[in-house]
Design a protein around this motif. Structure first.
Motif, short mmCIF file in Angstrom:
data_model
loop_
_atom_site.label_atom_id
_atom_site.label_comp_id
_atom_site.label_asym_id
_atom_site.label_seq_id
_atom_site.Cartn_x
_atom_site.Cartn_y
_atom_site.Cartn_z
N ARG A 1 88.47 -31.88 81.77
CA ARG A 1 87.31 -31.28 82.44
C ARG A 1 86.80 -30.05 81.69
NH1 ARG A 1 89.65 -31.83 88.55
NH2 ARG A 1 91.59 -31.44 87.41
N LEU A 2 87.70 -29.23 81.17
CA LEU A 2 87.23 -28.10 80.36
C LEU A 2 86.49 -28.58 79.12
CD1 LEU A 2 90.29 -25.65 80.50
CD2 LEU A 2 88.21 -25.61 81.89
N LYS A 3 87.01 -29.62 78.51
CA LYS A 3 86.37 -30.18 77.31
C LYS A 3 85.00 -30.76 77.65
CE LYS A 3 86.36 -31.73 72.99
NZ LYS A 3 86.32 -30.82 71.83
N LYS A 4 84.91 -31.39 78.80
CA LYS A 4 83.63 -31.98 79.19
C LYS A 4 82.58 -30.90 79.46
CE LYS A 4 83.86 -35.59 81.73
NZ LYS A 4 84.07 -36.52 82.88
N PHE A 5 83.01 -29.79 80.06
CA PHE A 5 82.06 -28.74 80.41
C PHE A 5 81.70 -27.87 79.22
CE2 PHE A 5 80.55 -24.92 82.67
CZ PHE A 5 79.70 -25.52 83.59
N SER A 6 82.64 -27.67 78.30
CA SER A 6 82.40 -26.85 77.11
C SER A 6 82.92 -27.62 75.89
CB SER A 6 83.11 -25.50 77.25
OG SER A 6 82.82 -24.66 76.17
N PRO A 7 82.15 -28.59 75.42
CA PRO A 7 82.68 -29.55 74.45
C PRO A 7 82.71 -29.12 72.99
CG PRO A 7 80.44 -30.14 75.04
CD PRO A 7 80.80 -28.95 75.88
N GLU A 8 81.88 -28.15 72.61
CA GLU A 8 81.81 -27.84 71.18
C GLU A 8 81.51 -26.37 70.94
OE1 GLU A 8 78.74 -30.27 69.59
OE2 GLU A 8 77.12 -29.18 70.57
N ALA A 9 81.78 -25.97 69.71
CA ALA A 9 81.58 -24.58 69.32
C ALA A 9 80.10 -24.22 69.29
CB ALA A 9 82.21 -24.33 67.95
N PHE A 10 79.83 -22.93 69.35
CA PHE A 10 78.46 -22.42 69.31
C PHE A 10 78.48 -20.99 68.81
CE2 PHE A 10 80.17 -21.61 73.51
CZ PHE A 10 79.88 -20.26 73.71
N VAL A 11 77.32 -20.50 68.43
CA VAL A 11 77.16 -19.10 68.07
C VAL A 11 76.02 -18.54 68.89
CG1 VAL A 11 75.63 -19.60 66.11
CG2 VAL A 11 76.87 -17.42 66.20
#
Length: 884
Positions: free
Chosen positions: A790-800
């Motif tokens: 669920r954490l991966k689904k909500f925040s799946p990838e890096a960002f700046v």
């Protein structure tokens, strides 16, 4: 105050003024049903089920909001009371769906239990269906408000405990319901998905989404959250050796029935398909599964060979701030007694060593000085170099409660905006890396205007005159020039802090992860001593630890220069005590710190390493160099739950059990020792870290007899003064505060510190200042949280994150790809535009292994701590592709 006596069900009992009838009844063991009451919430009398009768007047009253008064004659079971309660429950059920058999709340439904206890079955009233469906796309929480009984628990918990205020009542009368502003889905509101509303809801109106099991479990295990350093109490609900639900420990006085999104919904990594289930040995570049005997024999033989050929100091051990106290204690003993080296360190080296040194040399503490309750009682709270909203949510909750409910003033010092900015009485935004100058400037104002606590300073400190003299160089004009903070603001924040009777300081790795981290910590300690806000005088210093056992790992001596309990290697008496107990001769020279081990491997001095529960390829600076150094080792063994980026480089990989599969203890950031309890059998062939290390010791033919973590803790309590008296029997009941760390001598010691400017690369082709840190929906380097579905689904990838002004200059919009380039590395990631950053400043989170921001940092070690500077560096941004 004089006690108040009333008659309750024919028996005289006494209570204290301010108690309600319900409080006194519960204290006396008299059960009164209620659906809206919670001991951590203000009573509101919403459900009215707790009504009782005053036999003198015949008045029916809600016991949860009625204070006791002398001479009251109260009946909780009179015929009128029982009939009214049944009527209220029937009215609730009349507007409640007939879905008990399929409702996920099941036997945990408090409305169902109350109705059963009262003998309420079929309801003769006309049904009033409350149809209410809400489309939610978040993976954490779903709402079915047709089951809502308007108890307001969810609203009150969100506002009073968490301080978020994401939901409130919407509408009036029959259409009234708890909802977000504008009745939007939760993911479009201020909701942080902490799960407190889910845990506290008495019915199935607010429920966990994406459940793995919909029934009621029969196995529940009380334990400790494995994520940040707060050490929240949790319950693990288990079905068929599968973790199906997590809820806060309502009896735990630390977290008051709250958790964060990671604690509530992020522990399913224990069932990740990526879990290691068998030991592996690398053969011709590929891993092959082997038996435990084969794997440990290979490790033992390699360590023996290297030790004989190159000496004990050619070996190194890297322990984990995620492992238990007992496991870290065992690991440092393995390094010192079996391998014969002090080359032992832990992941806390990256952020906590500056506090260990700075606080010990000034106030005689190795960490936080007071309890979390003291923080909430503070009149002024100074938060600097920390974002507790993401790194330590429990601390954020306490700060919000202090501000909202007790009138505390929050002083926030941070160059970048955080969620606490909107709660701040004063928000100071100094230039990056200038904290020492600002803090020295505040101290000078306090001394010059004679705002310091003269009695405290004269009786409990020394070296004040030296500090006063050193601060003369920090004129207000100079401080403003260096920090960019106006003189008026410097004076204002100093006065607010000094004039409080009880002030606290909260700081994190935004202070410690600089080359001058020790100086910043010392400057904070100077401020605390000047105002007397420390120890018995109230207030205190709160050092936020990133990992769940960052404090305990250091307490246990997984450090190159200290034995357990911070007892010096040079202390002959301490060394003799350990040698007598362990039956070995201890090396006396300080070993290598974590980054020095890597450098030593690169230079060929370190030949073999044992890494437990850490992922240095991602967590250390300059990933390419770290990878090359580890690849150059003659032998590397990694012990972990997953085949991490570091584990892929190993010759042998040992599968470790998760937090839910073993026993032990954690020590949270304020020194409370908490019990970790086994809820699941280890995954596949994995084993607890302590058992793996103990088996390795046996393979190396060394006599080290422990049969359980309890035996290890008994030895720790015997040899480590900080843990004297800690025992499993007491910990089974509740967590135990370690003895308060007192001054190292009789007095606190003022220590002048000087400002050292950071290397400026802004004019050398790297015009942006990169800041790193944590985010709420991932954690650490992501080894665990990135494997939580669920954490991966909500925040799946890096960002700046970049400012609006910089986005305009680069001609990029949300979601566009940019390349971030530093002097040692580069990566590609997506853009998020924010109004919380100044122009020229960018932010990137740590928690995405596939885009490790630490790879952009060069290895620059602080001279005293040997810790890497990992908070900020200079970079440039390059837009990729065209912008529509």
């Amino acid at each position: 105050m004089e006690a108040i006596t009333i008659t309750l069900n024919g028996r005289e009992i006494s209570g204290q003024p301010g108690m309600t009838i319900l409080d006194l009844a519960q204290e006396a063991g008299v059960q009164i049903p209620t659906l809206c009451h919670d001991p951590y919430l203000d009573p509101v009398g919403a459900c009215r089920i707790c009504i009782v009768e005053d036999e003198r007047s015949g008045v029916l009253m809600a016991s949860c909001v009625t204070p006791i008064a002398p001479g009251m004659v109260i009946s909780t079971q009179s015929p009128r009371v029982l009939e009214r309660r049944r009527t209220i429950v029937k009215l609730m059920l009349a507007s409640h769906p007939d879905s008990c058999l399929v409702c996920d709340k099941g036997n945990r439904c408090q409305l169902r239990k109350v109705a059963a206890d009262m003998g309420v079955g079929l309801v003769e009233f006309q049904r009033i269906p409350q149809l209410s469906t809400i489309e939610e796309v978040n993976p954490f929480i779903e709402r079915d408000l047709s089951k809502c009984i308007l108890c307001a628990k969810c609203i009150r918990a969100c506002q009073e405990l968490v301080g978020e205020g994401a939901i409130d009542y919407l509408g009036r009368g029959f259409i009234s319901k708890p909802a977000t502003f504008g009745n939007l889905p939760l993911e479009k509101s201020e909701c942080t998905f902490c799960g407190t509303c889910v845990a506290i809801c008495p019915t199935g109106a607010i429920m966990e989404k994406e459940k793995t099991y919909r029934g009621t479990t029969t196995t529940t295990v009380r334990t400790t959250c494995p994520y940040c350093g707060c050490g929240c109490g949790i319950y693990l609900e288990v079905k068929d050796n599968h973790l199906v639900r997590i809820r806060p420990d309502g009896d735990n006085l630390l977290n008051h029935g709250t958790l964060c999104v990671r604690g509530s919904y992020g522990c399913d990594f224990v069932h990740s398909p990526e879990r290691l289930t068998s030991p592996m040995i690398k053969v011709n570049g590929n891993f092959e599964a082997v038996t435990w005997d084969e794997a440990l024999s290979s490790v033992a033989d390699a360590f023996k060979r290297i030790k004989e050929a190159h000496g004990s100091n050619s070996l190194a051990v890297f322990g984990s701030s995620k492992c238990t106290n007992e496991e870290n204690y065992l690991l440092q003993r393995f390094a010192r007694c079996v391998l014969g080296t002090n080359n032992i360190d832990n992941g806390g080296r990256l952020y906590s060593t500056a506090s260990d040194i700075g606080l010990w040399e000034t106030i005689g503490y190795h960490g936080t000085t007071s309890s979390l309750d003291s923080l909430e009682r503070s009149q002024v709270i100074l938060v600097i170099g920390a974002n507790p909203s993401s790194s330590a949510p429990l601390v954020e909750y306490a700060i919000k409660r202090a501000v909202k409910r007790k009138g505390a003033k929050l002083l926030l010092i941070d160059p970048a905006g955080t969620k606490l900015a909107s709660w701040a009485h004063l928000w100071i935004r100094p230039k990056v890396g200038t904290d020492v100058v600002l803090l020295n400037g505040m101290a000078k104002v306090i001394i010059d205007e004679e705002l310091f606590n003269k009695d405290y300073v004269s009786k409990k400190t020394d070296n004040f005159e030296t500090l006063d003299k050193a601060l003369q160089a920090y004129t207000m004009d100079y401080v403003e020039q260096i920090t960019g903070v106006k003189v008026k603001e410097i004076r204002h924040v100093a006065r607010l802090f000094a004039e409080a009777d009880c002030a606290s300081i909260v700081y994190g790795n935004g202070i410690t992860q600089y080359v001058n981290g020790v100086s910043s910590v010392v400057a904070l300690a100077n401020l605390a001593m000047l105002t007397g806000c420390i120890g018995d005088s109230g207030g205190g210093i709160y050092v936020l630890q990133r990992e769940n056992n960052g404090q305990g790992a250091c307490d246990m001596g997984t450090l190159p220069d200290f034995l357990p309990g911070y007892q010096s290697l040079k202390d002959a008496q301490a060394r003799e005590r350990f040698e007598a107990r362990w039956g070995c001769h201890l090396p006396t020279d300080a070993g290598l710190s974590a980054l020095e081990m890597v450098i030593g491997a690169k230079e060929g001095k370190i030949k073999g390493m044992y890494i437990v529960g850490e992922n240095p390829v991602v967590s250390f600076p300059n990933s390419n160099l770290v990878r090359q150094a580890l690849e150059s080792l003659d032998f590397l063994v990694v012990q972990d739950m997953f085949l991490t980026e570091t584990a892929k480089l190993a010759k042998v990989v040992l599968p470790a059990a998760s937090f839910a599969e073993k026993e032990g203890t954690f020590t949270n950031f304020d020194g409370t020792v908490r019990k970790l309890r086994k809820a699941l059998e280890p995954c596949g062939g994995s084993l607890p870290d302590w058992e793996i290390t103990l088996r390795l010791v046996q393979k190396m033919n060394y006599p080290m007899l422990y049969f359980s973590p309890q035996e290890m803790m008994d030895e720790i309590a015997e040899l480590v003064p900080l843990y004297q008296g800690v025992n499993y029997a007491d910990l089974e009941k509740k967590g135990r505060h370690s003895p308060r760390r007192q001054f190292s001598g009789t007095l606190g010691h003022f220590s002048p510190v000087e400002y050292i400017s950071r290397p400026d690369s802004l004019d050398n082709g790297y015009p942006y200042t990169l800041l790193t840190g944590t985010i709420l929906y991932q954690f650490g380097t992501g080894s665990r949280s990135s494997r939580s579905s669920r954490l991966k689904k909500f925040s799946p990838e890096a960002f700046v994150e970049i400012s609006k002004a910089d986005a305009k200059g680069l001609k990029v919009k949300d979601g566009d790809k940019v390349r971030i380039v530093s002097s040692v590395g580069e990566l590609v990631t997506s853009v998020k535009i924010t109004d919380m950053l100044n122009k020229g400043m960018i932010f990137m989170p740590l928690s995405f292994p596939e885009s490790s921001v630490n790879g952009l940092f060069d290895i620059v070690l602080a001279p005293r701590t040997k810790s890497p500077a990992l908070k900020t560096c200079s970079v440039r941004l390059e837009r990729i592709g065209s912008c529509a």
